[in-house]
Design an enzyme around this catalytic site. Structure first.
Site, mmCIF file in Angstrom:
data_model
loop_
_atom_site.group_PDB
_atom_site.id
_atom_site.type_symbol
_atom_site.label_atom_id
_atom_site.label_comp_id
_atom_site.label_asym_id
_atom_site.label_seq_id
_atom_site.Cartn_x
_atom_site.Cartn_y
_atom_site.Cartn_z
ATOM 1 N N ASP A 155 0.790 -1.246 0.000
ATOM 2 C CA ASP A 155 0.000 0.000 0.000
ATOM 3 C C ASP A 155 0.820 1.293 0.000
ATOM 4 O O ASP A 155 0.470 2.261 0.677
ATOM 5 C CB ASP A 155 -0.959 0.018 1.199
ATOM 6 C CG ASP A 155 -1.872 -1.197 1.259
ATOM 7 O OD1 ASP A 155 -1.900 -1.968 0.297
ATOM 8 O OD2 ASP A 155 -2.543 -1.382 2.289
ATOM 9 N N LYS A 166 -7.199 -3.976 -3.005
ATOM 10 C CA LYS A 166 -7.838 -4.611 -1.855
ATOM 11 C C LYS A 166 -8.636 -3.598 -1.055
ATOM 12 O O LYS A 166 -8.416 -2.384 -1.163
ATOM 13 C CB LYS A 166 -6.799 -5.303 -0.961
ATOM 14 C CG LYS A 166 -5.822 -4.380 -0.237
ATOM 15 C CD LYS A 166 -4.791 -5.204 0.531
ATOM 16 C CE LYS A 166 -3.792 -4.351 1.285
ATOM 17 N NZ LYS A 166 -4.331 -3.636 2.429
ATOM 18 N N CYS A 204 -2.267 -2.630 8.130
ATOM 19 C CA CYS A 204 -2.141 -3.616 7.052
ATOM 20 C C CYS A 204 -0.901 -4.496 7.201
ATOM 21 O O CYS A 204 -0.956 -5.695 6.933
ATOM 22 C CB CYS A 204 -2.161 -2.915 5.697
ATOM 23 S SG CYS A 204 -3.751 -2.103 5.376
#
Length: 197
Positions: A20, A81, A114
């Site tokens: 990310d 995602k 995450c």
């Protein structure tokens, strides 16, 4: 009782996970430019050493794509995602299609969200997880530091980019040693990411 994990990386059993590293996070994440510099080092090394690279993007429609400074064109795949974990069913399928993967080298953001959920899910699947402390951050240093401590307690290895890259080549005689050496020759930024570790 499972055997004690020593963090003994093998080049042919390793995959890199980049989590990310997206444009909209840039202004919010502490020391973003510093972890980006180290992420660039790791992404380049994955290409040099022919290590599979898996990239995720959290809700890219709203948060944008991976930052342009990271050239992830050679990645196995870039997975969008909405879940916090990188270990989506399709990522798990991709991992199973790669031969003999035992070690996951993990970096990106956010450390306590995450990255943390990915560490937990990978450990549950019995992968050995190496979290790159100089390439992970959060919006607050407190969240980052407590997440790194939790990783150690859970059995993940918290390490640095230079340590991992030199461990992967293992020998000055490795055919790619000079290229890896040139990546790490420039010292990483002194950003305060290492404080209180």
């Amino acid at each position: 009782m499972s055997e004690r994990r020593l963090g003994d990386l093998r080049l042919d059993q390793t995959v890199f996970f980049c989590c990310d590293m997206q444009e909209k996070f840039r202004p919010a994440i502490k020391h973003f430019s510093d972890i980006l510099q180290i992420a660039q080092r790791l992404v380049k090394a994955s290409k040099i050493l022919n290590i599979p690279l898996i990239v995720t993007e959290q809700y890219p429609k709203g948060l944008g794509s991976t930052v342009p400074e990271l050239d992830v064109a050679h990645a196995v795949e870039v997975f969008p995602k909405t879940r916090f974990t990188m270990l989506l069913p399709e990522v798990e399928q991709k991992l199973l299609s790669l031969p003999n993967i035992k070690h996951v080298v993990l970096f990106g953001i956010e450390t306590h969200v995450c990255i943390q959920q990915t560490v937990i899910d990978l450990l549950k699947k019995d992968y050995e997880v190496h979290v790159i402390a100089d390439a992970c951050s959060s919006r607050s240093q407190m969240n980052r530091l407590f997440a790194l401590e939790r990783f150690r307690q859970s059995g993940a290895i918290v390490t640095t980019s230079e340590a991992v890259l030199l461990q992967l080549v293992g020998d000055k005689e490795h055919p790619n040693f000079k290229e890896i050496q040139s990546l790490i020759k420039e010292l990483g930024p002194e950003s305060g990411l290492g404080c209180n570790l």
